[in-house]
Scaffold this active site. Sequence first.
Site, PDB file in Angstrom:
ATOM      1  N   LYS A   5       4.568   0.649   8.973  1.00  0.00           N
ATOM      2  CA  LYS A   5       4.156   2.281   8.885  1.00  0.00           C
ATOM      3  C   LYS A   5       3.881   3.106   9.903  1.00  0.00           C
ATOM      4  O   LYS A   5       4.475   4.287   9.396  1.00  0.00           O
ATOM      5  CB  LYS A   5       3.888   1.942   7.236  1.00  0.00           C
ATOM      6  CG  LYS A   5       4.520   0.673   6.239  1.00  0.00           C
ATOM      7  CD  LYS A   5       4.252   1.279   4.751  1.00  0.00           C
ATOM      8  CE  LYS A   5       2.879   0.068   4.875  1.00  0.00           C
ATOM      9  NZ  LYS A   5       2.640   0.243   3.720  1.00  0.00           N
ATOM     10  N   GLU A  14       1.305  -0.924   0.046  1.00  0.00           N
ATOM     11  CA  GLU A  14      -0.096  -0.017  -0.116  1.00  0.00           C
ATOM     12  C   GLU A  14       0.817   1.087  -0.039  1.00  0.00           C
ATOM     13  O   GLU A  14       1.421   1.388   0.807  1.00  0.00           O
ATOM     14  CB  GLU A  14      -0.474  -0.072   1.371  1.00  0.00           C
ATOM     15  CG  GLU A  14      -1.759   1.342   1.359  1.00  0.00           C
ATOM     16  CD  GLU A  14      -2.516   0.509   2.568  1.00  0.00           C
ATOM     17  OE1 GLU A  14      -2.569  -0.542   3.366  1.00  0.00           O
ATOM     18  OE2 GLU A  14      -2.852   1.789   3.222  1.00  0.00           O
ATOM     19  N   ARG A  19       4.873 -12.589   9.945  1.00  0.00           N
ATOM     20  CA  ARG A  19       5.503 -11.337   9.883  1.00  0.00           C
ATOM     21  C   ARG A  19       6.547 -11.601  10.192  1.00  0.00           C
ATOM     22  O   ARG A  19       7.069 -12.032  11.443  1.00  0.00           O
ATOM     23  CB  ARG A  19       4.634 -10.071   9.716  1.00  0.00           C
ATOM     24  CG  ARG A  19       3.917  -9.728  11.211  1.00  0.00           C
ATOM     25  CD  ARG A  19       2.880  -8.803  11.271  1.00  0.00           C
ATOM     26  NE  ARG A  19       3.083  -7.500  10.873  1.00  0.00           N
ATOM     27  CZ  ARG A  19       2.646  -7.242   9.905  1.00  0.00           C
ATOM     28  NH1 ARG A  19       1.892  -7.411   9.353  1.00  0.00           N
ATOM     29  NH2 ARG A  19       3.606  -5.813   9.669  1.00  0.00           N
TER      30      ARG A  19
HETATM   31  P1  ATP Z   1       2.909  -2.086   7.575  1.00  0.00           P
HETATM   32  O1  ATP Z   1       2.116  -2.851   8.792  1.00  0.00           O
HETATM   33  O2  ATP Z   1       4.038  -1.361   8.182  1.00  0.00           O
HETATM   34  O3  ATP Z   1       1.337  -1.296   7.634  1.00  0.00           O
HETATM   35  P2  ATP Z   1       1.161  -2.988   5.789  1.00  0.00           P
HETATM   36  O4  ATP Z   1       0.789  -4.757   5.621  1.00  0.00           O
HETATM   37  O5  ATP Z   1      -0.210  -2.092   6.517  1.00  0.00           O
HETATM   38  O6  ATP Z   1       2.596  -3.075   6.652  1.00  0.00           O
HETATM   39  P3  ATP Z   1       1.381  -3.156   2.779  1.00  0.00           P
HETATM   40  O7  ATP Z   1       2.123  -2.152   2.625  1.00  0.00           O
HETATM   41  O8  ATP Z   1       0.514  -3.615   3.036  1.00  0.00           O
HETATM   42  O9  ATP Z   1       1.926  -3.243   4.713  1.00  0.00           O
HETATM   43  O10 ATP Z   1       2.657  -5.169   2.777  1.00  0.00           O
HETATM   44  C1  ATP Z   1       2.204  -5.494   1.725  1.00  0.00           C
HETATM   45  C2  ATP Z   1       2.899  -6.648   1.964  1.00  0.00           C
HETATM   46  O11 ATP Z   1       4.322  -6.597   2.482  1.00  0.00           O
HETATM   47  C3  ATP Z   1       2.021  -7.748   2.603  1.00  0.00           C
HETATM   48  O12 ATP Z   1       1.337  -8.684   1.809  1.00  0.00           O
HETATM   49  C4  ATP Z   1       1.782  -7.705   3.591  1.00  0.00           C
HETATM   50  O13 ATP Z   1       2.156  -8.657   3.993  1.00  0.00           O
HETATM   51  C5  ATP Z   1       3.726  -7.507   3.981  1.00  0.00           C
HETATM   52  N1  ATP Z   1       4.095  -7.636   5.035  1.00  0.00           N
HETATM   53  C6  ATP Z   1       4.296  -6.103   6.200  1.00  0.00           C
HETATM   54  N2  ATP Z   1       4.736  -5.907   6.618  1.00  0.00           N
HETATM   55  C7  ATP Z   1       5.511  -7.011   7.221  1.00  0.00           C
HETATM   56  C8  ATP Z   1       6.037  -8.058   7.874  1.00  0.00           C
HETATM   57  N3  ATP Z   1       6.869  -7.197   8.647  1.00  0.00           N
HETATM   58  N4  ATP Z   1       7.249  -9.084   7.647  1.00  0.00           N
HETATM   59  C9  ATP Z   1       6.326  -9.944   6.569  1.00  0.00           C
HETATM   60  N5  ATP Z   1       6.275  -9.255   5.398  1.00  0.00           N
HETATM   61  C10 ATP Z   1       4.994  -8.377   6.005  1.00  0.00           C
HETATM   62 MG    MG Z   2      -1.128  -3.065   4.708  1.00  0.00          MG
END
Ligand code: ATP
Ligand code: MG
Length: 556
Positions: A276, A37, A266
Amino acid sequence: MSHVDTEVRPSNFIRNIIDEDLESGKHTRVHTRFPPEPNGYLHIGHAKSICLNFGLAQDYKGLCNLRFDDTNPEKEDIDYVNSIQADVHWLGFQWDGEIRYSSNYFDQLHQYAVELINKGLAYVCFLNGEQTREYRGTLKEPGKNSPYRDTFVEENLELFEKMRKGEFKEGECALRAKIDMASPFMCMRDPVIYRIRFAHHHQTGDKWCIYPMYDFTHCISDALEDITHSLCTLEFQDNRRLYDWVLDNLDDFQAPNRTRQYEFSRLNLEYTLMSKRKLNDLVVRGLVSGWDDPRMPTIAGLRRRGYTPAAIREFCRRIGVTKQENMVEVSMLDACIREELNEHAPRAMAVINPVKVIIENYPEGQVEKLSAPAHPTIESMGERELVFGRELYIDADDFREEANKKYKRLIQGKEVRLRNAYVIKAERCDKDEAGNVTTIYCTYDDQTLGKNPADGRKVKGVIHWVEATSAVPAEFRLYDRLFNQPNPAAAETVDEVLNPKSLVVKHGLVEPGLVNAEAEKAYQFEREGYFCADSKDSSPEHLVFNLTVALRDSSN
Ligand code: ATP
Ligand code: MG
């Protein structure tokens, strides 16, 4: 571009699933996607997902898409879109074809929503936020049906069209899927699939004032792109029901081998925040200098700190992919970069806490050129030129007037070897009023140059140095972990867990060749640590070096 060695790649449950799918003939190819995102910079957790998705595509000779999951225009920004592409490239991966955006599919998504309405599977609901929460029930109690749940199809179509045209206010109504208000999975209790937002979108401008929700968008985007294995983190485990429900109910997606979602745990890293939203807070509040502050766990921060793509990929390989929630030690990440830099980084000398040395038996006004290997074992890296003369600087910590045998550096009345140069002997020193040594007077032995001096003298200690007239002033930014608690996410506010010493600035000197040090490319400053020139603030007129990682793990 790939550095992946399939021989050393440990197997994991996702690979087992893919192997089975290929063997059974369910799939004949592997197509994954990485769906960030664009609401922040990528962090080391994303690197895990990137290495997994792109790595699988590489290993199975398949494809991986980069898709911006951009259904939340208020939080998104084109700066994030650009940084994410740069970071994926930098990590060493290339997506298949054009970049995709969920917003590319807004027309189709809208059509699919209409299809669900037509099938009596979606309705426009006018409950306000509070009522909606109340009707949803709790984990222990089932929800109640919305009074708008049984609105006729025709009316729902009209209302949805009015939503699209902007005839309702934000929050006045939403389109909900009609599933099951008593489901044990909260996400199945008639989730909202479209909401009203009068927001400008970085890709679609002002075309839309209704935006689809993640759960509705993600599965359809996967299906439209013919993704085979849709990998996400465990918090989406329950949402898998919704992922399947949406596709099950749309005519276009009835193929038996259509996309499936699989969840993995994760990455959580000690002493590190990974959300984020929380990282954005640090930036907005000025607690760090930006998303690319070298203390940030972002890819941009790690890059600026001197980390390499190979080290980050190696870290992701070592942590593996499982369904177990766990907390990874920072020392694992440090070890990956340290091992790589020990092997590849050129050596140089930098004096971080300088104190002057005068070699009294060295001719005044004379300097000589010495040569030293750029790397102790890789001969192809060549030699570097050093300057030696009567006045030098060494580190203040490398001199004592008195010390016991354990102190293998310069002691008054004793000898030490200067790295890549001569053996010197400290004769006496000057001190200021506070008792700090200001100048050390030494003599040198001109017969002791080279690795195996013929004198056979037993000098145990070796210290680093720079020559006074040629050395270049430099700023050193000594970084430590940003938080002083292993799990900063558990703290009520970040302020109470911030490490006040996460950045210590020192001013010292470096050997002259470092004037042209390439930014982000780490050197081993002998006996000090790995450092790289800062990509934003360093220039030949004002050198700035970031500590990448210490020479040794001091945490245990
Ligand atoms: P955050 O919680 O840090 O805001 P998010 O999951 O909202 O992260 P996205 O941009 O939606 O961030 O993530 C893109 C991809 O990266 C998704 O498939 C998500 O599952 C993966 N991802 C995000 N954070 C992690 C993590 N700590 N470990 C493994 N994969 C991750
Ligand atoms: Mg997300």
